[in-house]
Write a protein that holds these residues in place. Structure first.
Motif, mmCIF file in Angstrom:
data_model
loop_
_atom_site.group_PDB
_atom_site.id
_atom_site.type_symbol
_atom_site.label_atom_id
_atom_site.label_comp_id
_atom_site.label_asym_id
_atom_site.label_seq_id
_atom_site.Cartn_x
_atom_site.Cartn_y
_atom_site.Cartn_z
ATOM 1 N N LEU A 223 0.776 -1.160 -0.234
ATOM 2 C CA LEU A 223 -0.353 0.193 -0.208
ATOM 3 C C LEU A 223 0.928 1.373 -0.648
ATOM 4 O O LEU A 223 0.087 2.298 -0.330
ATOM 5 C CB LEU A 223 -0.672 -0.325 1.056
ATOM 6 C CG LEU A 223 -1.588 1.239 0.881
ATOM 7 C CD1 LEU A 223 -3.168 0.831 0.173
ATOM 8 C CD2 LEU A 223 -2.180 1.283 2.296
ATOM 9 N N ALA A 224 2.452 1.236 -0.019
ATOM 10 C CA ALA A 224 2.748 2.479 0.359
ATOM 11 C C ALA A 224 3.122 2.757 -1.052
ATOM 12 O O ALA A 224 2.675 4.521 -1.283
ATOM 13 C CB ALA A 224 3.806 2.214 0.982
ATOM 14 N N LEU A 225 2.944 2.596 -1.962
ATOM 15 C CA LEU A 225 3.235 3.389 -3.512
ATOM 16 C C LEU A 225 1.760 3.673 -3.757
ATOM 17 O O LEU A 225 2.066 4.635 -4.258
ATOM 18 C CB LEU A 225 3.334 1.803 -4.153
ATOM 19 C CG LEU A 225 4.863 2.477 -4.749
ATOM 20 C CD1 LEU A 225 5.896 1.474 -3.609
ATOM 21 C CD2 LEU A 225 4.840 1.504 -6.414
ATOM 22 N N ARG A 226 0.570 3.164 -2.887
ATOM 23 C CA ARG A 226 -0.572 3.866 -3.449
ATOM 24 C C ARG A 226 -1.141 4.778 -2.438
ATOM 25 O O ARG A 226 -1.399 6.162 -3.281
ATOM 26 C CB ARG A 226 -1.541 2.871 -3.506
ATOM 27 C CG ARG A 226 -2.245 1.600 -4.140
ATOM 28 C CD ARG A 226 -2.640 0.409 -4.082
ATOM 29 N NE ARG A 226 -2.314 -0.476 -4.054
ATOM 30 C CZ ARG A 226 -3.535 -1.484 -3.762
ATOM 31 N NH1 ARG A 226 -4.840 -1.251 -3.507
ATOM 32 N NH2 ARG A 226 -2.788 -3.013 -3.728
ATOM 33 N N LEU A 227 -0.206 5.024 -1.955
ATOM 34 C CA LEU A 227 -0.316 6.274 -0.381
ATOM 35 C C LEU A 227 0.382 6.723 -1.507
ATOM 36 O O LEU A 227 -0.192 7.842 -1.598
ATOM 37 C CB LEU A 227 -0.450 6.437 1.091
ATOM 38 C CG LEU A 227 -1.712 4.802 1.777
ATOM 39 C CD1 LEU A 227 -0.415 3.990 2.923
ATOM 40 C CD2 LEU A 227 -1.905 5.323 1.450
ATOM 41 N N ALA A 228 1.823 6.787 -1.895
ATOM 42 C CA ALA A 228 2.362 8.136 -2.210
ATOM 43 C C ALA A 228 2.049 8.897 -3.459
ATOM 44 O O ALA A 228 2.279 9.565 -3.653
ATOM 45 C CB ALA A 228 4.025 6.979 -2.663
ATOM 46 N N GLY A 229 1.706 7.790 -4.246
ATOM 47 C CA GLY A 229 0.822 8.231 -5.586
ATOM 48 C C GLY A 229 -0.333 9.124 -5.336
ATOM 49 O O GLY A 229 -1.142 9.772 -5.602
ATOM 50 N N LEU A 230 -1.374 8.526 -4.343
ATOM 51 C CA LEU A 230 -2.712 9.543 -3.851
ATOM 52 C C LEU A 230 -2.227 10.910 -2.960
ATOM 53 O O LEU A 230 -2.409 11.831 -4.189
ATOM 54 C CB LEU A 230 -3.180 8.803 -2.631
ATOM 55 C CG LEU A 230 -4.643 9.214 -2.130
ATOM 56 C CD1 LEU A 230 -5.458 9.664 -3.336
ATOM 57 C CD2 LEU A 230 -5.312 8.945 -0.906
#
Length: 101
Positions: A89-96
């Motif tokens: 989820l770290a990448l998705r949060l960073a993208g958000l």
């Protein structure tokens, strides 16, 4: 201060948000005071804004709504959302965050 508004905790993540209910449209509004600011069309009545918040984040992070819950601040504008997910989820949060910051 450039700290991300999310952090890992135990088997999930915590995301600090600032909610603006009764907005003209539901959208990300960037970072504000170390939190991810979200504008929501839902009113802050009977949990409608919290439900809209969880639904919006679940859709954007491609997770089931059951994976998210308002961990603190349920009756205020400053909230912390708990997200049950792994390291991926770290990448998705960073993208958000990067989508509007």
């Amino acid at each position: 201060m450039n700290a991300a508004p999310y952090r890992r905790q135990d088997a999930g993540w915590l995301l600090d948000v600032l909610v603006q209910p009764r907005a003209a449209r539901t959208e990300l509004a960037g970072l504000h005071d170390g939190r991810l600011k979200l504008r929501l069309t839902a009113p802050p009545v009977d949990g409608a804004a919290n439900a809209a918040l969880v639904g919006f984040l679940a859709d954007r992070l491609e997770l089931p709504r059951s994976a998210l819950c308002v961990a603190s601040g349920s009756s205020g504008r400053r909230k912390t959302v708990h997200i049950a997910a792994g390291e991926e989820l770290a990448l998705r949060l960073a993208g958000l965050i990067g989508a509007r910051s």
